[in-house]
Design an enzyme around this catalytic site. Structure first.
Site, short mmCIF file in Angstrom:
data_model
loop_
_atom_site.label_atom_id
_atom_site.label_comp_id
_atom_site.label_asym_id
_atom_site.label_seq_id
_atom_site.Cartn_x
_atom_site.Cartn_y
_atom_site.Cartn_z
N GLU A 121 0.72 -0.97 0.86
CA GLU A 121 0.43 0.32 -0.52
C GLU A 121 0.60 1.32 0.03
O GLU A 121 1.69 1.23 0.75
CB GLU A 121 -1.07 0.24 1.39
N LYS A 123 1.84 4.38 1.23
CA LYS A 123 2.35 4.99 2.68
C LYS A 123 2.07 6.68 2.62
O LYS A 123 3.14 7.40 2.04
CB LYS A 123 3.51 4.37 3.10
N ASP A 125 1.18 10.02 3.47
CA ASP A 125 1.86 11.41 4.34
C ASP A 125 1.35 11.90 4.78
O ASP A 125 0.59 13.33 4.36
CB ASP A 125 3.34 12.25 3.98
N TYR A 232 -7.50 2.28 5.77
CA TYR A 232 -6.71 1.65 5.69
C TYR A 232 -6.62 0.08 6.80
O TYR A 232 -6.34 -0.90 6.56
CB TYR A 232 -5.19 1.61 5.00
N LYS A 320 10.54 3.19 3.35
CA LYS A 320 10.72 4.71 3.19
C LYS A 320 11.34 4.82 1.31
O LYS A 320 12.18 4.36 1.59
CB LYS A 320 10.80 5.13 4.12
N CYS A 414 22.40 45.75 8.70
CA CYS A 414 21.84 44.70 8.15
C CYS A 414 21.26 45.43 6.46
O CYS A 414 21.78 46.47 6.61
CB CYS A 414 20.03 45.48 8.72
N CYS A 417 18.89 48.02 6.03
CA CYS A 417 18.66 49.74 6.55
C CYS A 417 19.63 50.33 6.70
O CYS A 417 20.05 51.27 7.63
CB CYS A 417 17.86 49.81 7.98
N CYS A 432 18.71 42.10 13.45
CA CYS A 432 18.66 44.28 12.87
C CYS A 432 18.33 44.95 14.45
O CYS A 432 17.79 44.87 14.74
CB CYS A 432 18.52 43.78 11.62
N CYS A 438 13.55 49.81 10.11
CA CYS A 438 14.39 49.18 8.91
C CYS A 438 13.29 48.87 8.03
O CYS A 438 12.07 48.26 8.68
CB CYS A 438 14.51 47.57 10.09
S1 IVH Z 1 -0.91 0.52 8.74
C1 IVH Z 1 -0.53 -1.76 12.20
N1 IVH Z 1 -1.30 1.31 6.12
O1 IVH Z 1 2.25 5.29 8.72
C2 IVH Z 1 -0.11 -0.53 11.50
N2 IVH Z 1 -0.03 2.81 8.11
O2 IVH Z 1 4.86 4.62 10.37
C3 IVH Z 1 -0.40 0.75 11.08
N3 IVH Z 1 0.85 4.95 7.69
O3 IVH Z 1 0.89 5.89 11.30
C4 IVH Z 1 -1.09 1.06 10.30
N4 IVH Z 1 0.21 4.88 5.32
O4 IVH Z 1 -0.15 7.17 9.82
C5 IVH Z 1 -0.52 1.94 7.46
N5 IVH Z 1 -1.46 2.42 4.37
C6 IVH Z 1 -0.97 2.64 5.77
C7 IVH Z 1 -0.26 3.33 5.61
C8 IVH Z 1 -0.12 3.92 7.14
C9 IVH Z 1 0.10 5.76 6.23
C10 IVH Z 1 1.34 5.91 8.79
C11 IVH Z 1 0.10 6.24 9.89
C12 IVH Z 1 0.76 5.11 10.43
C13 IVH Z 1 2.39 5.78 10.24
C14 IVH Z 1 3.45 3.81 10.79
#
Ligand code: IVH
Length: 692
Positions: A121, A123, A125, A232, A320, A414, A417, A432, A438
């Site tokens: 999935e 991740k 942000d 999720y 990551k 500065c 000024c 400054c 200024c």
């Molecule tokens: S699962 C025990 N799925 O990543 C499983 N987390 O580093 C709990 N996050 O706190 C999380 N996308 O805020 C899961 N597809 C995804 C995610 C996801 C983003 C974030 C979430 C979590 C953090 C963990």
């Protein structure tokens, strides 16, 4: 269609029901299937008709009414929500090798050599949320907090269009759905553009913008921002009717949750790796920020066998992306001067594309940072955008340093000024000393003065403030309030040729825009005390401190008298104000030009005394109360807000200083502790009776 005025109650009820269903369906199409079938206009029309019917038949307002999705009453404080199942985090990996190790360790643990299916999935942000449903109805929302206890954001979540209020299909009696709240890149840029035009501070990245928008005490503010969600995972459920992550996603879709379309079930290691590479390729074209991938063992039975390490599951991991970096050249280094006079060095870069965004400057923070990294003009450097929009210099590529590279001499005056710029002991920044003479500081001060949390004057954005300042039309906050008079009296003069000037004659301006500006200014001639204190731009005094001061002094005159008399000690006595801050505040009032500005302002505007709306005559005023267990008639945060507004202190734990413990259903140790200490306990009914 009948006019709203002609509807019978039965017809109205029927129509409200249909509109709620129609709009919920449209939300699913819009958020989940990326296939909206209602135009924005049609959607708005439904919403309008809904609210007109509701206005005529308030007794028919449904609990799942679309009107409840935007706007909500103000909460004086966030309540706390204890997660019945902790919200865990994930272990991190950063390379394909570590990914292989992870998969190996899962197989070893399960003692198998067969391929195991994983859900891969994106991740997201953003920030995680938990949404509790009882009998299919949304009842409570929470942030992750520390994983055990989060903030009650029920009202805020209700304003998010993608979050269903009522679930479709077969739903377990208790169902806690978890996922991510995020702001799309487009909404983020639009919000920041608006802020910049209004001279407000921009958010650093979509994640911050989402967090700042969600964690608002006033859910109306959340409602104004466009937030989205992806679901999720789950927390507490009364009956788990799915047996794999893939199966869970199918249920989520039926129930009405937005599920990420890029989630992919992978059967082999190769498929997982490919999905990671593919996601990296499409990353910059996705409408939202992601910072990697999450892999989860698909089968719940296997997940259960794998179990947990201390804080993270053994069956899932976050992979990551490396921070987005690029190599480019520093063409020049210049100094920016902020509102409080801080000199910040900024590198002008040879423009370069970093992960889909053209970057042309990077912050160098301060003079020590330049020395530490040995950054010179002409250097080739690695720059990085780590989610943040303000890129940073990671390091200099020394091999590529050209012969004619130049060290940057950090100025001691500065650049705006010419006043001395001094660096106090223990401070990283050089400032400054020009104060309001200024231009840079003066302009930033005015921009702060009109910003959203201060006077909030619409139409006075950064660009106009800069123009007005340069033309000598507005050089201090006071000038804003005399602008209309001076304009009418013909007292504005062009800087260069001293010719009389009317704002109506400015290019691109007409009578209407000038009138609107004056209207916006005049609307702010009365201001509440916290805003006024904040607007002055005293170093270290943000909105929270301004409120503390307002609450303590009640009136601006009392505050100013004390400050002129240098009553530092009285400031330090306020809980939340420390010595350094008190010193900055007193010093502010020791400057003549600041007093002149304040006195000038007080001729033009009136500052309202702080009204403390607390009812000190209530039977619980001054008492310390503790709520425990599940309340039936109100949420925990409502109960807390009510108690606070009646002058009580609300505490989270029972001690000998507690006056009342209010006990809801399933109360645990706090109730027994109260009995032990002989503290008066009340049922929810008795509490409501007491405060009636
Ligand atoms: S699962 C025990 N799925 O990543 C499983 N987390 O580093 C709990 N996050 O706190 C999380 N996308 O805020 C899961 N597809 C995804 C995610 C996801 C983003 C974030 C979430 C979590 C953090 C963990």
């Amino acid at each position: 269609m009948k006019e709203v005025e002609e509807l019978t109650a039965a017809e109205a009820a029927e129509e409200l029901k249909n509109i709620a269903a129609e709009m919920a369906k449209s939300d699913i199409a819009y958020y989940q299937n990326d296939a909206p079938y209602l135009s924005d206009a049609a959607y708005d029309e439904l919403k309008l008709r809904n609210s007109r019917i509701e206005a005529r038949f308030p007794e028919l307002i449904r609990s799942d009414s679309p009107s409840k999705k935007v706007g909500a009453p103000i909460r004086p404080d966030f309540g706390k929500v204890r997660h019945r199942f902790p919200m865990l985090s994930l272990g991190d990996i950063f390379s394909i090798e570590e990914l292989d190790d992870f998969i190996m360790s899962v197989k070893r643990f399960l003692n198998t050599s067969e391929d195991i299916a994983f859900m891969a999935e994106p991740k997201i942000d953003g920030l995680s949320f938990s949404a509790r449903y009882e009998k299919g109805r949304f009842v409570q929302g929470a942030t992750r907090g520390d994983g055990t206890t989060g903030e009650d954001i029920t009202e805020n979540l209700k304003t998010i269009r993608g979050l269903p209020q009522q679930l479709n299909g077969n739903v377990p009696e208790i169902l806690e759905i978890r996922g991510e709240v995020y702001m799309s890149k487009a909404d983020f840029f639009a919000l920041n553009q608006k802020y910049e035009a209004e001279g407000k501070k921009a958010f650093a990245n979509p994640r911050n913008a989402a967090a700042g928008s969600l964690r608002q005490l006033d859910a109306n503010i959340t409602a104004e921002r466009n937030l989205s969600i992806f679901a999720y995972t789950w927390g507490e459920v009364s009956e788990r009717v799915w047996d794999s992550q893939a199966d869970f996603f199918e249920h989520l879709k039926i129930w009405g949750f937005p599920v990420n379309p890029n989630n992919k079930l992978c059967h082999t290691v190769k498929e997982i790796e490919d999905s990671f590479i593919r996601l990296g390729e499409i990353r910059s074209s996705l409408p939202y920020d992601i910072d990697g991938m999450v892999y989860k063992v698909n089968s719940i039975a296997l997940q259960e066998r794998l179990g947990f390490l201390t804080r993270t599951p053994r069956w899932a991991i976050a992979h990551k992306f490396p921070a987005e970096q690029a190599v480019t050249k520093i063409n020049d280094i210049r100094i920016q001067v902020g509102r409080t006079g801080a000199l910040t060095p900024v590198a002008d870069l040879e423009p370069i594309n970093v992960g889909g965004v053209i970057v042309s400057h990077a912050t160098l923070h301060n003079e020590d940072e330049i020395k530490r990294k040995d950054i010179r003009i002409g250097d080739s450097v690695i720059i990085q955008r780590a989610g943040d929009v303000i890129p940073q210099v990671v390091e200099v590529i020394k091999d590529k340093r050209p012969e004619d590279s130049r060290e940057f001499e950090f100025p001691h005056t500065c650049p705006q000024c010419g006043a001395h710029a001094i660096r106090e002991e223990d401070e990283a920044v050089r400032r400054c000393t020009g104060g309001l003479t200024c231009p840079a500081q003066a302009i930033e001060r005015i921009i702060h003065f009109v910003s959203r949390e201060a006077f909030d004057i619409e139409g006075l954005g950064r660009k106009i403030v800069e123009e007005f300042y340069k033309e000598g039309i507005v050089t201090s906050p006071v000038d804003i309030f005399s602008l209309e008079r001076r304009n009418n009296d013909g007292d504005l003069f062009a800087h260069q040729n001293n010719a009389p000037l009317h704002l109506e004659m400015r290019e691109g301006w007409g009578k209407k825009s000038v009138d609107n500006l004056f209207k916006a200014i005049n609307a702010k001639r009365r201001i509440d005390l916290p805003r006024f204190i904040y607007s002055l731009g005293i170093r270290q005094v943000g909105t929270a401190t301004a409120r503390l001061i307002a609450k303590n002094y009640g009136s601006f005159n009392r505050f100013m008298d004390d400050m002129i008399n240098k009553e530092t000690l009285k400031l330090v006595e306020i809980d939340g104000i420390g010595g350094a801050m008190a010193k900055d505040i007193v010093e502010f009032f020791a400057e003549d030009h600041n007093l002149k500005t304040i006195n000038g302002l007080l001729q033009e505007i009136s500052v309202e005394d702080f009204v403390d709306e607390t009812d000190y005559s209530s039977p619980i005023a001054g008492k310390t109360v503790v709520f425990t267990g599940t309340l039936e008639k109100m949420t925990r945060s409502e109960a807390k807000a009510k108690a606070l507004s009646l002058g009580a202190k609300v505490s989270g734990s029972v001690s000998k200083n507690t006056d009342y413990v209010i006990i809801g259903a399933d109360a645990g140790s706090k109730a027994s502790k109260a009995k032990e200490l002989g503290i008066k306990t009340l049922s929810e009914e008795e509490f409501l009776e007491l405060i009636k």
